[in-house]
Design an enzyme around this catalytic site. Structure first.
Site, PDB file in Angstrom:
ATOM      1  N   GLY A 101      -5.209  -0.450   7.259  1.00 31.90           N
ATOM      2  CA  GLY A 101      -4.050  -0.825   6.454  1.00 31.90           C
ATOM      3  C   GLY A 101      -3.268  -1.991   7.032  1.00 31.90           C
ATOM      4  N   SER A 122      -8.878  -6.689   5.873  1.00 35.94           N
ATOM      5  CA  SER A 122      -9.774  -6.989   4.738  1.00 35.94           C
ATOM      6  C   SER A 122      -9.114  -7.980   3.784  1.00 35.94           C
ATOM      7  CB  SER A 122     -10.130  -5.705   3.982  1.00 35.94           C
ATOM      8  OG  SER A 122     -10.827  -4.833   4.836  1.00 35.94           O
ATOM      9  N   GLU A 125     -16.100  -5.397   9.131  1.00 37.49           N
ATOM     10  CA  GLU A 125     -16.657  -4.244   9.849  1.00 37.49           C
ATOM     11  C   GLU A 125     -18.170  -4.136   9.653  1.00 37.49           C
ATOM     12  OE1 GLU A 125     -14.189  -0.892  10.023  1.00 37.49           O
ATOM     13  OE2 GLU A 125     -12.400  -1.992   9.428  1.00 37.49           O
TER      14      GLU A 125
HETATM   15  P1  ADP Z   1      -7.335  -3.112   6.596  1.00 31.44           P
HETATM   16  O1  ADP Z   1      -8.571  -3.820   6.151  1.00 31.44           O
HETATM   17  O2  ADP Z   1      -6.780  -3.608   7.886  1.00 31.44           O
HETATM   18  O3  ADP Z   1      -7.519  -1.623   6.606  1.00 31.44           O
HETATM   19  P2  ADP Z   1      -6.267  -3.894   4.011  1.00 31.44           P
HETATM   20  O4  ADP Z   1      -6.274  -5.367   3.952  1.00 31.44           O
HETATM   21  O5  ADP Z   1      -7.333  -3.162   3.278  1.00 31.44           O
HETATM   22  O6  ADP Z   1      -6.171  -3.421   5.530  1.00 31.44           O
HETATM   23  O7  ADP Z   1      -4.867  -3.379   3.446  1.00 31.44           O
HETATM   24  C1  ADP Z   1      -3.631  -3.983   3.767  1.00 31.44           C
HETATM   25  C2  ADP Z   1      -2.557  -3.374   2.882  1.00 31.44           C
HETATM   26  O8  ADP Z   1      -2.776  -3.696   1.518  1.00 31.44           O
HETATM   27  C3  ADP Z   1      -2.501  -1.842   2.947  1.00 31.44           C
HETATM   28  O9  ADP Z   1      -1.153  -1.448   2.865  1.00 31.44           O
HETATM   29  C4  ADP Z   1      -3.258  -1.416   1.715  1.00 31.44           C
HETATM   30  O10 ADP Z   1      -2.796  -0.167   1.260  1.00 31.44           O
HETATM   31  C5  ADP Z   1      -2.926  -2.512   0.728  1.00 31.44           C
HETATM   32  N1  ADP Z   1      -4.033  -2.740  -0.231  1.00 31.44           N
HETATM   33  C6  ADP Z   1      -5.313  -2.993   0.067  1.00 31.44           C
HETATM   34  N2  ADP Z   1      -6.051  -3.176  -1.053  1.00 31.44           N
HETATM   35  C7  ADP Z   1      -5.185  -3.040  -2.094  1.00 31.44           C
HETATM   36  C8  ADP Z   1      -5.314  -3.144  -3.513  1.00 31.44           C
HETATM   37  N3  ADP Z   1      -6.489  -3.429  -4.084  1.00 31.44           N
HETATM   38  N4  ADP Z   1      -4.194  -2.956  -4.263  1.00 31.44           N
HETATM   39  C9  ADP Z   1      -2.999  -2.689  -3.698  1.00 31.44           C
HETATM   40  N5  ADP Z   1      -2.801  -2.596  -2.357  1.00 31.44           N
HETATM   41  C10 ADP Z   1      -3.875  -2.767  -1.571  1.00 31.44           C
HETATM   42 MG    MG Z   2     -10.479  -3.072   5.814  1.00 31.71          MG
END
Ligand code: ADP
Ligand code: MG
Length: 273
Positions: free
Chosen positions: A40, A44, A157
């Site tokens: 989170g 990504s 990853e």
């Molecule tokens: P990581 O890859 O480090 O786990 P992400 O980039 O997936 O982190 O997520 C960063 C933030 O954006 C988190 O708070 C996640 O809940 C939010 N998030 C990720 N994808 C979505 C999406 N498609 N819609 C809304 N919020 C998202």
């Molecule tokens: Mg991720």
């Protein structure tokens, strides 16, 4: 080709907070960069921005030389095996380079070379990707990336859920691309041991912000800062700092397995003598 990010913000349309917050960083070419941070933290999302798939809500990304992000940087998503869709392995790998305007012969050579590099044998070329094991599917998806030969390779990853041998094999291939061919590799990773072993630059994200940026040797000296954002330190650094605390004057920046072993051998020999 350096990539310059200035004050990047990104907000998902259906959420309130920012997934990436005021992030500025310059990524120099020819480095192996590990993007770390707990789940989170925005890894990504940032990779998708770097691949040109998401336009930042504000801020700018520039490639020096004015090159286009979408042409220069390619992303392999997490669990890329879910995205294989062609009828045979070779068609799947050829899909990317086919759309790059290469001659048939260059396209085939790139695809064969990429499959050989990841260790997929010729007898699997005409097999359906769906008939492969999980690890083999991942290798085919990564071969698809290699066949496109981008300047900047982004992988989310890439070793998640793989057996230790395939895990190491993939990271070795990526490292060779950096060292032998000057490519830039950026991976999102949860494994501090992998970061210590392979990366030369480490970015630590926390809640969408870039918290630390530097060499893993340096950043792994800040155990408390890493713990406070849900990360740890590699086994090598753990061992060295425990020994240091008990009075053996070891250098805790010997973070790879090889350099750690060397350091221990050297200091223990001195200690015994
Ligand atoms: P990581 O890859 O480090 O786990 P992400 O980039 O997936 O982190 O997520 C960063 C933030 O954006 C988190 O708070 C996640 O809940 C939010 N998030 C990720 N994808 C979505 C999406 N498609 N819609 C809304 N919020 C998202
Ligand atoms: Mg991720």
């Amino acid at each position: 080709m350096a990539m310059i990010l200035e004050k990047i913000n990104y907000k998902y349309p259906d959420s309130n907070g920012l997934a990436v917050h005021d992030l500025s960083v310059t990524i120099e070419e020819g480095h192996f960069i590990a993007l770390t941070g707990q789940t989170g933290s925005g890894k990504s999302t940032l990779l998708r921005i770097l691949a040109g798939l998401y336009a930042p809500s504000s801020g700018s990304i520039e490639l020096d030389g004015g090159r286009e992000l979408k042409r220069s940087a390619r992303l392999v998503f997490q669990y890329p095996e879910d995205q294989l869709f062609c009828e045979s392995v070779i068609e799947d790998v050829e899909f990317g380079p086919k759309n790059q305007g290469l001659s048939q012969i260059d396209m085939e050579k790139r695809s064969f070379d990429a499959l050989h590099a990841v260790g997929i044998s010729d007898d699997l070329l005409d097999v359906s990707p769906f008939a492969l094991s999980g690890g083999q599917k991942r290798l085919v998806a990564i071969a698809g990336l290699l066949a496109m030969d981008p300047d900047i390779l982004l992988l989310d990853e890439p070793t998640a859920g793989l057996d230790p041998e395939t895990h190491e094999h993939i990271l070795d291939i990526l490292k060779a691309l950096v060292e032998d061919r000057g490519r830039t590799v950026i991976i999102a990773s949860h494994s501090m041991d992998d970061v210590a072993e392979y990366a030369d630059t480490m970015l630590v994200m926390n809640r969408g912000r870039l918290l630390l940026n530097g060499s893993p040797e340096k950043i792994f000296q800040y155990e408390d800062a890493l713990t406070s954002v849900g990360l740890g330190i590699p086994q090598t650094v753990r061992l060295l700092s425990d020994l240091k605390r008990s009075g053996l004057p070891v250098d805790t920046t010997a973070i790879t397995k090889e350099s750690c072993l060397k350091e221990l051998t050297c200091k223990l020999v001195n200690y015994v003598l």
